[in-house]
Scaffold this motif. Structure first.
Motif, PDB file in Angstrom:
ATOM      1  N   GLU A   1       0.800  -1.221   0.000  1.00  0.00           N
ATOM      2  CA  GLU A   1       0.000   0.000   0.000  1.00  0.00           C
ATOM      3  C   GLU A   1       0.839   1.280   0.000  1.00  0.00           C
ATOM      4  O   GLU A   1       0.334   2.349  -0.371  1.00  0.00           O
ATOM      5  N   TYR A   2       2.099   1.169   0.382  1.00  0.00           N
ATOM      6  CA  TYR A   2       2.921   2.380   0.483  1.00  0.00           C
ATOM      7  C   TYR A   2       4.236   2.274  -0.288  1.00  0.00           C
ATOM      8  O   TYR A   2       4.473   3.042  -1.228  1.00  0.00           O
ATOM      9  N   ILE A   3       5.072   1.323   0.028  1.00  0.00           N
ATOM     10  CA  ILE A   3       6.383   1.244  -0.614  1.00  0.00           C
ATOM     11  C   ILE A   3       6.252   0.996  -2.111  1.00  0.00           C
ATOM     12  O   ILE A   3       6.874   1.693  -2.920  1.00  0.00           O
ATOM     13  N   ASP A   4       5.446   0.019  -2.506  1.00  0.00           N
ATOM     14  CA  ASP A   4       5.290  -0.295  -3.928  1.00  0.00           C
ATOM     15  C   ASP A   4       4.669   0.852  -4.714  1.00  0.00           C
ATOM     16  O   ASP A   4       4.810   0.920  -5.943  1.00  0.00           O
ATOM     17  N   LYS A   5       4.001   1.755  -4.015  1.00  0.00           N
ATOM     18  CA  LYS A   5       3.377   2.910  -4.672  1.00  0.00           C
ATOM     19  C   LYS A   5       4.241   4.162  -4.563  1.00  0.00           C
ATOM     20  O   LYS A   5       3.810   5.252  -4.945  1.00  0.00           O
ATOM     21  N   GLY A   6       5.457   4.002  -4.053  1.00  0.00           N
ATOM     22  CA  GLY A   6       6.382   5.129  -3.960  1.00  0.00           C
ATOM     23  C   GLY A   6       6.076   6.089  -2.838  1.00  0.00           C
ATOM     24  O   GLY A   6       6.624   7.194  -2.790  1.00  0.00           O
ATOM     25  N   LYS A   7       5.221   5.690  -1.913  1.00  0.00           N
ATOM     26  CA  LYS A   7       4.869   6.547  -0.772  1.00  0.00           C
ATOM     27  C   LYS A   7       5.822   6.230   0.381  1.00  0.00           C
ATOM     28  O   LYS A   7       5.507   5.443   1.264  1.00  0.00           O
ATOM     29  N   LEU A   8       6.966   6.880   0.374  1.00  0.00           N
ATOM     30  CA  LEU A   8       8.042   6.512   1.294  1.00  0.00           C
ATOM     31  C   LEU A   8       8.219   7.468   2.463  1.00  0.00           C
ATOM     32  O   LEU A   8       9.088   7.264   3.306  1.00  0.00           O
ATOM     33  N   GLY A   9       7.405   8.525   2.516  1.00  0.00           N
ATOM     34  CA  GLY A   9       7.521   9.448   3.639  1.00  0.00           C
ATOM     35  C   GLY A   9       7.770  10.873   3.222  1.00  0.00           C
ATOM     36  O   GLY A   9       7.681  11.228   2.041  1.00  0.00           O
ATOM     37  N   ARG A  10       8.101  11.680   4.191  1.00  0.00           N
ATOM     38  CA  ARG A  10       8.271  13.115   3.976  1.00  0.00           C
ATOM     39  C   ARG A  10       9.284  13.420   2.872  1.00  0.00           C
ATOM     40  O   ARG A  10       9.093  14.318   2.053  1.00  0.00           O
ATOM     41  N   GLU A  11      10.379  12.670   2.858  1.00  0.00           N
ATOM     42  CA  GLU A  11      11.445  12.976   1.908  1.00  0.00           C
ATOM     43  C   GLU A  11      11.003  12.861   0.461  1.00  0.00           C
ATOM     44  O   GLU A  11      11.458  13.614  -0.397  1.00  0.00           O
ATOM     45  N   THR A  12      10.092  11.937   0.154  1.00  0.00           N
ATOM     46  CA  THR A  12       9.642  11.745  -1.223  1.00  0.00           C
ATOM     47  C   THR A  12       8.390  12.546  -1.552  1.00  0.00           C
ATOM     48  O   THR A  12       7.885  12.484  -2.668  1.00  0.00           O
ATOM     49  N   GLY A  13       7.873  13.296  -0.576  1.00  0.00           N
ATOM     50  CA  GLY A  13       6.704  14.128  -0.818  1.00  0.00           C
ATOM     51  C   GLY A  13       5.382  13.474  -0.488  1.00  0.00           C
ATOM     52  O   GLY A  13       4.343  14.137  -0.451  1.00  0.00           O
ATOM     53  N   GLU A  14       5.408  12.153  -0.254  1.00  0.00           N
ATOM     54  CA  GLU A  14       4.181  11.465   0.133  1.00  0.00           C
ATOM     55  C   GLU A  14       4.516  10.197   0.901  1.00  0.00           C
ATOM     56  O   GLU A  14       5.439   9.465   0.546  1.00  0.00           O
TER      57      GLU A  14
END
Length: 307
Positions: free
Chosen positions: A268-281
């Motif tokens: 739900e997060y890593i595979d969708k590029g949602k890695l946290g503040r540093e990546t913008g989402e």
């Protein structure tokens, strides 16, 4: 020993922060990473750190530029460590990666060099023999955003020389940290012994569909007076780091709930590029996350407002 030349292995979020803070306090810093792509990302992180030090600490152009001038980058480990006094390891939280790194490091670093790990979850005794110098090896753990959250947990293992332990305590103070000694190995140190179960509980509530990200964070913020909730913290820590910790624990224990949580975070997060503040989402979208808005803690539920 008087530490002068410092090597930071790993130019990720924490590695970059450690390197910049150390250089900002006047030390010569060599940053090692596995390839040029990783190095370029590390350099980009340093540019962002310059701005944050100026905005949040009131640092001058001269101070942040001088810090950058003290930092060199290498993809060759022997070059990065050729005259080092202290190596701070900040590579990914994967046992095999750390073990392989220490085996190589022990062969190329000068005999005088002390090694420390910034591992958040592993014990120094797990890697002590791989270093080839267990008496000169221990843990030096930093919290994220170290220029603000300036804790440094220094943890020995049974074979650590107490003189080396004291030297690392002194070094931590010299780079502006509050040095916190741990005389006995403890998984998670002090900070993560408190923090990881808290963050894990929040993630479990989400993965089990008990509630949503914003409601869970609101509950914590209103109920405790905390300025941010667990998912805002996770975005700072980095979703990949949170996943690595959960996955390692799941594999070690065989716990099915933890395996389910690790898979949920990955899909739900890593595979969708949602890695946290540093990546913008991550769990929130930046630079304007909803938890930072003035009306975030208002009592009426969001779904009622929208209806």
């Amino acid at each position: 020993m008087n530490f002068i030349n410092i090597t930071v292995a790993g130019s990720g979020v924490l590695g970059s922060q450690i390197a910049f803070q150390t250089a900002f306090k006047g030390f010569n810093v060599s940053v090692f990473d596995i390839n040029n792509e990783a190095i370029e990302k590390g350099k980009a992180r340093l540019l962002k750190l310059k701005l944050r030090y100026q905005k949040e600490l009131g640092a001058s152009d001269e101070e942040v530029n001088a810090a950058c001038d003290r930092i060199s980058f290498y993809t060759d480990l022997p070059q990065a460590t050729r005259d080092t006094d202290l190596v701070i390891e900040a590579v990914p939280e994967v046992v095999s990666i750390k073990t392989e790194f220490y085996e190589k490091l022990g062969q190329v670093a000068p005999e005088k060099a002390v090694f420390v790990t910034n591992s958040s979850t592993f014990l120094p005794s797990q890697f002590a023999e791989a270093t080839g110098r267990p008496e000169k090896f221990l843990a030096l753990h930093f919290a994220n955003e170290i220029w603000r959250n300036n804790t440094a947990e220094i943890m020995k293992h049974p074979g650590t020389d107490m003189k080396v332990f004291d030297e690392v305590l002194l070094f931590a103070s010299e780079i502006g940290m509050i040095a916190l000694p741990l005389y006995k190995e403890q998984p998670g140190y002090i900070l993560n012994s408190l923090l990881v179960p808290f963050l894990e509980a929040a993630q479990m509530l989400l993965a089990n569909e008990v509630s949503d990200v914003e409601t869970i964070d609101k509950t914590w913020m209103i109920g405790t007076g905390s300025p941010i909730g667990p998912f805002a913290i996770l975005d700072v820590v980095g979703v990949t780091t949170a996943y690595n910790i959960t996955n390692a624990k799941a594999q070690a224990t065989g716990n099915e709930e933890l395996k389910k949580l690790a898979n949920f975070i990955k899909t739900e997060y890593i595979d969708k590029g949602k890695l946290g503040r540093e990546t913008g989402e991550g769990f929130y979208t930046y630079p304007s996350p909803s938890f930072a808005k003035p009306d975030f803690l208002k009592g009426k539920a969001d779904h009622l407002v929208k209806s």
